[in-house]
Design a protein around this motif. Structure first.
Motif, mmCIF file in Angstrom:
data_model
loop_
_atom_site.group_PDB
_atom_site.id
_atom_site.type_symbol
_atom_site.label_atom_id
_atom_site.label_comp_id
_atom_site.label_asym_id
_atom_site.label_seq_id
_atom_site.Cartn_x
_atom_site.Cartn_y
_atom_site.Cartn_z
ATOM 1 N N THR A 21 -40.326 -38.663 44.814
ATOM 2 C CA THR A 21 -40.313 -39.034 46.226
ATOM 3 C C THR A 21 -41.348 -40.130 46.413
ATOM 4 O OG1 THR A 21 -39.747 -36.757 46.800
ATOM 5 C CG2 THR A 21 -40.510 -38.162 48.586
ATOM 6 N N THR A 22 -40.905 -41.252 47.006
ATOM 7 C CA THR A 22 -41.799 -42.397 47.221
ATOM 8 C C THR A 22 -41.797 -42.782 48.696
ATOM 9 O OG1 THR A 22 -40.001 -43.965 46.761
ATOM 10 C CG2 THR A 22 -41.395 -43.341 44.903
ATOM 11 N N GLU A 23 -42.794 -43.551 49.078
ATOM 12 C CA GLU A 23 -42.804 -44.181 50.404
ATOM 13 C C GLU A 23 -42.095 -45.506 50.231
ATOM 14 O OE1 GLU A 23 -43.815 -42.964 53.385
ATOM 15 O OE2 GLU A 23 -44.130 -41.101 52.291
ATOM 16 N N THR A 79 -37.378 -35.069 39.924
ATOM 17 C CA THR A 79 -37.220 -35.806 41.173
ATOM 18 C C THR A 79 -38.500 -36.586 41.444
ATOM 19 O OG1 THR A 79 -38.039 -33.931 42.468
ATOM 20 C CG2 THR A 79 -35.647 -34.134 42.258
ATOM 21 N N LYS A 130 -31.799 -44.071 42.929
ATOM 22 C CA LYS A 130 -32.188 -43.953 44.329
ATOM 23 C C LYS A 130 -31.079 -43.234 45.102
ATOM 24 C CE LYS A 130 -34.051 -46.952 47.937
ATOM 25 N NZ LYS A 130 -34.342 -48.374 48.221
ATOM 26 N N GLN A 131 -31.486 -42.238 45.897
ATOM 27 C CA GLN A 131 -30.521 -41.469 46.689
ATOM 28 C C GLN A 131 -30.352 -42.094 48.070
ATOM 29 O OE1 GLN A 131 -28.897 -38.739 45.005
ATOM 30 N NE2 GLN A 131 -29.932 -40.065 43.531
ATOM 31 N N THR A 177 -39.216 -42.260 53.680
ATOM 32 C CA THR A 177 -39.358 -41.605 52.383
ATOM 33 C C THR A 177 -38.093 -41.858 51.568
ATOM 34 O OG1 THR A 177 -40.725 -39.903 53.374
ATOM 35 C CG2 THR A 177 -39.706 -39.373 51.268
ATOM 36 N N THR A 178 -38.267 -42.155 50.293
ATOM 37 C CA THR A 178 -37.137 -42.400 49.393
ATOM 38 C C THR A 178 -37.119 -41.321 48.322
ATOM 39 O OG1 THR A 178 -37.396 -44.772 49.740
ATOM 40 C CG2 THR A 178 -36.066 -44.089 47.864
ATOM 41 N N LYS A 179 -35.939 -40.770 48.070
ATOM 42 C CA LYS A 179 -35.765 -39.763 47.015
ATOM 43 C C LYS A 179 -35.052 -40.418 45.830
ATOM 44 C CE LYS A 179 -36.472 -35.526 49.163
ATOM 45 N NZ LYS A 179 -37.829 -35.142 48.899
ATOM 46 N N TRP A 180 -35.523 -40.074 44.648
ATOM 47 C CA TRP A 180 -34.950 -40.548 43.390
ATOM 48 C C TRP A 180 -34.600 -39.327 42.549
ATOM 49 C CZ3 TRP A 180 -34.961 -45.956 42.574
ATOM 50 C CH2 TRP A 180 -35.701 -46.691 43.509
ATOM 51 N N SER A 181 -33.383 -39.319 41.985
ATOM 52 C CA SER A 181 -32.941 -38.205 41.132
ATOM 53 C C SER A 181 -32.747 -38.701 39.709
ATOM 54 C CB SER A 181 -31.623 -37.625 41.643
ATOM 55 O OG SER A 181 -31.831 -37.037 42.900
ATOM 56 N N ALA A 191 -46.511 -41.688 44.066
ATOM 57 C CA ALA A 191 -45.227 -40.991 44.131
ATOM 58 C C ALA A 191 -45.417 -39.509 43.838
ATOM 59 C CB ALA A 191 -44.248 -41.592 43.127
#
Length: 177
Positions: free
Chosen positions: A39-41, A37, A175-176, A3-7, A48
């Motif tokens: 959240t992506t795979e 925020t 991307k976090q 899982t990828t978090k984006w802020s 998303a």
């Protein structure tokens, strides 16, 4: 897949809107304080999870009296409803640079499903090595659907404030790690 978090990057984002004034000109405004925020795979943005909120107290139309009126019970009622929120239920890829976002927009305690087209920039790396993505969203809502009903009749016919609100939203995400 991870899982990828984006802020949100607030220095490169803007939450803007326009409304007709006196039936013939537009008044522009924006929200100065907001959060979002994603959240992506991995780096795949299809499906998303996207959440957004804006502080009603930060509404800015470059006129202090008008901003105070917008925060009042006639419009947003910031005292009882301090945030506007959006939670996506779908983020669907249309083609390479285009998506469609659907979700619940909550304003003044009223939640309604909305769908808007989204222009997707793709994933880029800035000069400092940060991985970023840009989303541009344009759409229209009718403010009365959320109980923002105040208006004033004009002597010449028509009304002071248009019902249609045009949204112009530019979002940049980081991307976090």
């Amino acid at each position: 897949m991870a899982t990828t978090k984006w802020s949100i990057d607030p220095t490169h984002s803007e939450i803007g809107f326009k409304v007709k004034h006196m039936m013939f000109t537009n008044v522009s405004g924006k929200f100065g304080t907001y959060d979002a925020t994603i959240t992506t795979e991995g780096d795949n943005f299809e499906n998303a999870a996207i959440e957004f909120s804006a502080d009603i107290a930060s509404v800015d139309t470059a006129n202090a009296d008008r901003d105070g009126h917008l925060r009042s019970g006639d419009f947003f009622d910031a005292e009882n409803h301090p945030k506007l929120t959006f939670k996506a239920s779908s983020f669907k890829k249309i083609n390479e640079g285009s998506y469609e976002i659907t979700g619940d927009l909550n304003i003044k305690g009223v939640s309604k499903s909305v769908t808007f087209p989204v222009e997707y920039s793709g994933i880029l790396t800035d000069p400092w090595g940060n991985t970023k993505v840009g989303l541009s969203i344009e759409g229209k809502i009718n403010r009365k659907d959320w109980g923002l009903n105040w208006n004033s009749a004009l002597e010449t016919g028509g009304v002071l404030v248009g019902e249609e609100v045009r949204l112009n939203i530019e979002l940049q995400f980081v991307k976090q790690a």
